[in-house]
Design a protein around this motif. Structure first.
Motif, PDB file in Angstrom:
ATOM      1  N   LEU A   1       0.826  -1.216   0.000  1.00  0.00           N
ATOM      2  CA  LEU A   1       0.000   0.000   0.000  1.00  0.00           C
ATOM      3  C   LEU A   1       0.850   1.252   0.000  1.00  0.00           C
ATOM      4  CD1 LEU A   1      -2.874  -0.374   2.629  1.00  0.00           C
ATOM      5  CD2 LEU A   1      -3.054  -0.368   0.139  1.00  0.00           C
ATOM      6  N   ILE A   2       1.800   1.316   0.963  1.00  0.00           N
ATOM      7  CA  ILE A   2       2.571   2.552   1.062  1.00  0.00           C
ATOM      8  C   ILE A   2       3.589   2.659  -0.064  1.00  0.00           C
ATOM      9  CG2 ILE A   2       2.216   2.860   3.539  1.00  0.00           C
ATOM     10  CD1 ILE A   2       4.703   1.594   4.199  1.00  0.00           C
ATOM     11  N   GLY A   3       3.863   1.532  -0.734  1.00  0.00           N
ATOM     12  CA  GLY A   3       4.780   1.583  -1.855  1.00  0.00           C
ATOM     13  C   GLY A   3       4.089   1.959  -3.158  1.00  0.00           C
TER      14      GLY A   3
ATOM     15  N   ALA B   1       7.041   7.067   5.610  1.00  0.00           N
ATOM     16  CA  ALA B   1       8.019   8.149   5.512  1.00  0.00           C
ATOM     17  C   ALA B   1       9.431   7.578   5.395  1.00  0.00           C
ATOM     18  CB  ALA B   1       7.919   9.064   6.725  1.00  0.00           C
ATOM     19  N   GLU B   2       9.703   6.557   6.183  1.00  0.00           N
ATOM     20  CA  GLU B   2      11.053   5.984   6.158  1.00  0.00           C
ATOM     21  C   GLU B   2      11.296   5.153   4.906  1.00  0.00           C
ATOM     22  OE1 GLU B   2      11.721   4.306  10.122  1.00  0.00           O
ATOM     23  OE2 GLU B   2      12.326   6.325  10.792  1.00  0.00           O
ATOM     24  N   SER B   3      10.217   4.870   4.171  1.00  0.00           N
ATOM     25  CA  SER B   3      10.417   4.170   2.895  1.00  0.00           C
ATOM     26  C   SER B   3      10.454   5.162   1.744  1.00  0.00           C
ATOM     27  CB  SER B   3       9.314   3.129   2.682  1.00  0.00           C
ATOM     28  OG  SER B   3       8.134   3.770   2.260  1.00  0.00           O
ATOM     29  N   GLY B   4      10.453   6.465   2.082  1.00  0.00           N
ATOM     30  CA  GLY B   4      10.684   7.459   1.037  1.00  0.00           C
ATOM     31  C   GLY B   4       9.495   8.324   0.667  1.00  0.00           C
TER      32      GLY B   4
ATOM     33  N   SER C   1      10.709  14.860  14.282  1.00  0.00           N
ATOM     34  CA  SER C   1      12.152  14.653  14.222  1.00  0.00           C
ATOM     35  C   SER C   1      12.491  13.255  14.698  1.00  0.00           C
ATOM     36  CB  SER C   1      12.871  15.714  15.051  1.00  0.00           C
ATOM     37  OG  SER C   1      12.371  15.685  16.363  1.00  0.00           O
ATOM     38  N   GLY C   2      13.677  12.813  14.309  1.00  0.00           N
ATOM     39  CA  GLY C   2      14.137  11.502  14.744  1.00  0.00           C
ATOM     40  C   GLY C   2      13.828  10.398  13.761  1.00  0.00           C
ATOM     41  N   ILE C   3      13.268  10.762  12.586  1.00  0.00           N
ATOM     42  CA  ILE C   3      12.981   9.696  11.626  1.00  0.00           C
ATOM     43  C   ILE C   3      14.174   9.513  10.683  1.00  0.00           C
ATOM     44  CG2 ILE C   3      10.535  10.371  11.717  1.00  0.00           C
ATOM     45  CD1 ILE C   3      10.930  10.825   8.583  1.00  0.00           C
ATOM     46  N   ASP C   4      14.229   8.325  10.122  1.00  0.00           N
ATOM     47  CA  ASP C   4      15.314   7.999   9.200  1.00  0.00           C
ATOM     48  C   ASP C   4      14.956   8.540   7.818  1.00  0.00           C
ATOM     49  OD1 ASP C   4      17.132   6.886   7.515  1.00  0.00           O
ATOM     50  OD2 ASP C   4      16.520   4.792   7.871  1.00  0.00           O
ATOM     51  N   GLU C   5      15.687   9.590   7.403  1.00  0.00           N
ATOM     52  CA  GLU C   5      15.331  10.251   6.144  1.00  0.00           C
ATOM     53  C   GLU C   5      16.187   9.774   4.977  1.00  0.00           C
ATOM     54  OE1 GLU C   5      15.611  14.289   7.438  1.00  0.00           O
ATOM     55  OE2 GLU C   5      13.467  14.413   7.883  1.00  0.00           O
ATOM     56  N   SER C   6      16.943   8.691   5.184  1.00  0.00           N
ATOM     57  CA  SER C   6      17.865   8.254   4.134  1.00  0.00           C
ATOM     58  C   SER C   6      17.118   7.797   2.885  1.00  0.00           C
ATOM     59  CB  SER C   6      18.769   7.145   4.671  1.00  0.00           C
ATOM     60  OG  SER C   6      17.958   6.059   5.095  1.00  0.00           O
ATOM     61  N   GLY C   7      15.861   7.447   3.027  1.00  0.00           N
ATOM     62  CA  GLY C   7      15.087   7.037   1.861  1.00  0.00           C
ATOM     63  C   GLY C   7      14.509   8.220   1.111  1.00  0.00           C
ATOM     64  N   GLY C   8      14.786   9.427   1.589  1.00  0.00           N
ATOM     65  CA  GLY C   8      14.303  10.623   0.889  1.00  0.00           C
ATOM     66  C   GLY C   8      12.914  11.065   1.310  1.00  0.00           C
ATOM     67  N   GLY C   9      12.339  10.402   2.310  1.00  0.00           N
ATOM     68  CA  GLY C   9      10.978  10.752   2.729  1.00  0.00           C
ATOM     69  C   GLY C   9      10.948  11.756   3.863  1.00  0.00           C
ATOM     70  N   SER C  10       9.730  12.125   4.262  1.00  0.00           N
ATOM     71  CA  SER C  10       9.571  13.055   5.380  1.00  0.00           C
ATOM     72  C   SER C  10       8.268  12.747   6.097  1.00  0.00           C
ATOM     73  CB  SER C  10       9.547  14.493   4.868  1.00  0.00           C
ATOM     74  OG  SER C  10       8.412  14.678   4.040  1.00  0.00           O
TER      75      SER C  10
END
Lengths: 393, 343
Positions: free
Chosen positions: A10-12, A41-44, A75-84
């Protein structure tokens, strides 16, 4: 065989722009919405989570310390996937005020905001929350789409109000519409000319009786306040109506999906079945059911019955083996008996949860389902939400 | 768990706790078992040959499901008998019918009744103007205090399965709002008389909770909110309380993560069970979780005790709630002082 609900699918899916979490009170709706938002968010994805009434510590973990009706970055989320991830808590009075301000002249808005009837309706009467939650959803969507090339959010996750029937928000736009089309509103807005209108002539005797009744029941002053309120709102009704219709259309659109949340208890699953049927009736797109707080035991091959039997056997051994001395040949007996008894109780609960979920699935073979294991404490930080998100996928 | 202050006031002829209270409003966070405990309280308050009325205001037909009877009509029906010849009646309030009934009795509206329906006033009153709903419902509740529909006799107790904690203060205080809106006239008079009943010693608001963080927090919040608007707070009903299976000593060891692995394995072997690390770890893990939960529950208990209200503990029923379970809970309430203590 019940299909599995896979929230990662779903989120993808970039086509999915709105996820609505609904369910009875106390089943973990808000936690599910927050966990989904975080995982997305962490999946981009660029996500905003709209919560209605989060638990205090969960709200804090999302940075929602002030209730200002505006999405704030978490704050504190993993943004390496480019998400927010942004989150906000609904302030129904302020949302209502903003609608009034946006749809009328400054002078008229001031008049409405000062009306005692408006103040009561917008801040303290139950039910307003449903309308305003849907209004806010519409606003967030507009905001998201403002710049199509660079959308602020590409996914909105909504937690629904804990209403009486929990699906009241679905009816809110329609109710508003039927109210605006109703004859009653015309009586309120134009009590003097009512008798002269041709279409209402058939009812004219009734109308007079109603106006008289209203005066009698409400008293002149209150009726006057109500009329002023409705007349002032009259100018913006067109806008209200259009937005209500628009929101309803948005909910039934293929870019929206509903997730029904339940707990493994008879009543909660009965409510969930009602939601599922109701969504189906309204032709709303349903992704599936989340059964939260499923009890699990992990000792392999140790059923409740076997554990209990073994505990009894140990008790017998203990009694005849060491002449009442627990520290005899069978060291560790007492503690093992305790652990086995405890395990039996928990295994039984787990079995009951499993059977309740199975029965729901049997009655709704086409509804995808996912089970989330119970956490040992309350969830109030991002790590807890991540664990829930992982269990959802 | 009976607090001393209450026990002192308790006199034999007295209906247990809450002397003088006839209207018991039961609220709680969603999922805490508010409807179940409202029903159990109605059974407890009917014991010893008395008569209670249980009112449902949210149109969910939860009461009918609990008592295993067909959906309740908008009429007071006997749904159960209680210990010692008591009777429990139930009423599911239908907002539309209640409004029409009210207009009929107070204003003798014959013709207008038809017009109200045709003109959409009923829709307006019952769905669109949500505050009006609460006005009608609280009005109907106060009416029930005056006597039964069928024979006019007084109920010894009226128990309301009220809206959840998030909305209950608004629900009960709606007439205050209305009195503020209508400065004169019959609506104001009606609103004021309802507020008078709700603030009097006749009324008490009980809060159902669990020994979990969110329900406890909401209980603390709603008690403050109710006190703030001058409504009498009754007892705290702690639902689904589980006795720990492990002994106190085992729990302490589990909490400090010091359970003796080797001894446990020996015990398992003696019982002819697998002694693999997976099994031992799983059992220890369960014990640690249980110990943590017990510690958490102790903290919630302390927070609830600090409210200074009598608390009642209701056992968790493994089989879920059926009619037998309902009577078990009612007996637990009676034993702890709510309702008549025996007869």
């Amino acid at each position: 065989m019940t299909p599995a609900l896979n929230v990662d699918a779903l989120i993808g899916d970039p086509q999915i722009r709105i996820i609505v979490c609904c369910g009875a009170g106390g089943v973990g709706k808000t936690t599910t919405a927050a966990a989904l938002g975080l995982r997305a968010a962490e999946s981009g994805r660029h996500v905003v989570v709209l919560t209605i009434d989060p638990a205090r510590r969960l709200a804090q973990s999302l940075g929602l310390t002030t209730l200002d009706n505006t999405p704030r970055p978490v704050s504190g989320i993993d943004e390496s996937g480019g998400g927010s991830l942004d989150a906000m808590m609904l302030d129904m009075k302020r949302t209502f005020d903003e609608v009034v301000e946006a749809h009328s002249t400054a002078e008229k808005a001031e008049q409405i905001l000062a009306n005692p009837f408006y103040q009561a309706v917008s801040s303290s009467f139950a039910g307003t929350q449903e309308y305003m939650a849907m209004e806010k959803l519409g606003q967030l969507r507009l905001e998201a789409d403002r710049d199509p090339d660079n959308p602020r959010w590409d996914l909105i996750v909504v937690d629904t109000p804990p209403s009486r029937s929990a699906l009241d928000f679905l009816d809110a736009p329609k109710r508003l519409g039927s109210f605006l089309d109703g004859r009653f509103i015309r009586i309120l807005t134009a009590p003097a000319k009512v008798g002269g209108r041709a279409y209402i002539k058939v009812f004219s005797v009734g109308v007079n009786a109603v106006t008289k009744t209203l005066t009698k029941v409400l008293g002149g002053q209150m009726l006057n306040d109500v009329q002023t309120f409705v007349a002032a709102l009259d100018t913006m009704f067109g806008g209200f109506r259009k937005r209500a219709d628009h929101t309803y259309a948005l909910l039934s659109d293929s870019s929206t999906t509903f997730i029904v949340v339940a707990a493994p208890e008879r009543d909660a699953l009965r409510e969930a079945a009602y939601f599922v049927d109701r969504l189906d009736e309204e032709e709303m797109p349903l992704a599936g059911l989340v059964v939260n707080r499923m009890y699990r035991v992990s000792a392999p091959g140790l059923s409740a019955a076997r554990a209990l039997g073994a505990a009894e056997e140990l008790g017998d051994l203990d009694n005849c083996g060491g002449s009442g001395d627990t520290d005899s040949d069978f060291g560790g007996t007492a503690i093992t008996i305790g652990l086995l008894r405890m395990h039996a109780v928990q295994a039984e609960i787990a079995a009951r949860h499993e059977s309740l979920a199975k029965r729901f699935a049997a009655g709704h073979p086409d509804i995808p389902l996912v089970e989330v294991p119970a956490a040992s404490g309350d969830i109030h930080d991002l790590d807890g939400l991540r664990a829930v998100g992982a269990a959802l996928a | 768990m009976v607090p001393d202050e209450v026990r002192v006031e308790d006199v034999p002829s007295d209906p247990g706790h809450w002397p003088g209270a006839r209207l018991h409003v039961v609220t709680g966070k969603g999922g805490t078992g508010k409807t179940t405990l409202a029903a159990a309280a109605a059974v407890a308050l009917a014991s010893g040959g008395r008569r209670s009325l249980l009112i449902e205001v949210e149109g969910r037909q939860g009461i009918a499901q609990l008592f295993g009877c067909p959906p309740l009509p908008y009429a007071e029906r006997r749904v159960a008998v209680a210990r010692g010849g008591g009777e429990v009646y139930a009423l599911a309030v239908d907002v539309e019918d209640a409004l029409l009934e009210y207009l009929q009795t107070v204003y003798h509206l014959g013709r207008a009744r038809w017009a109200l329906g045709r003109l959409g006033l009923l829709d307006f009153a019952t769905t669109i103007a949500p505050g009006l709903r609460d006005v009608i419902l609280t009005g109907r509740i106060c009416q029930a205090l005056q006597g039964s529909q069928s024979d006019g006799a007084r109920y010894d107790a009226v128990v309301v399965d009220a809206p959840p904690t998030g909305r209950v203060a608004r629900f009960l205080n709606v007439n205050q709002q209305v009195a503020g809106l209508a400065r004169v006239g019959p609506v104001r008079d009606q609103a004021e008389s309802i507020m008078e009943v709700l603030r009097s010693g006749q009324t008490t608001v009980h809060v159902v909770t669990l020994l979990e963080e969110m329900p406890t927090q909401e209980t603390v919040d709603v008690v403050a909110e109710l006190r703030g608007i001058g409504l009498p707070v009754g007892g705290v009903l702690i639902n689904m309380v589980r006795k720990p299976v492990l002994s106190a000593g085992d729990l302490i060891q589990a909490q400090s993560r010091q359970l003796p692995r080797a001894e446990i394995a020996t015990g398992l072997a003696a019982a002819g069970l697998p002694t693999s690390a997976a099994v031992v770890d799983a059992l220890i893990g369960e014990a640690v979780d249980a110990a943590d939960r017990v510690a958490l529950e102790a903290a919630e208990r302390a927070a609830l005790a600090s409210l200074g209200r009598p608390t009642y503990e209701l056992p968790w029923l493994a089989e879920g709630i059926d009619l037998g379970g309902l009577y078990e809970l009612a007996a637990a309430l009676t034993d702890q002082g709510l309702g008549m203590s025996g007869s």
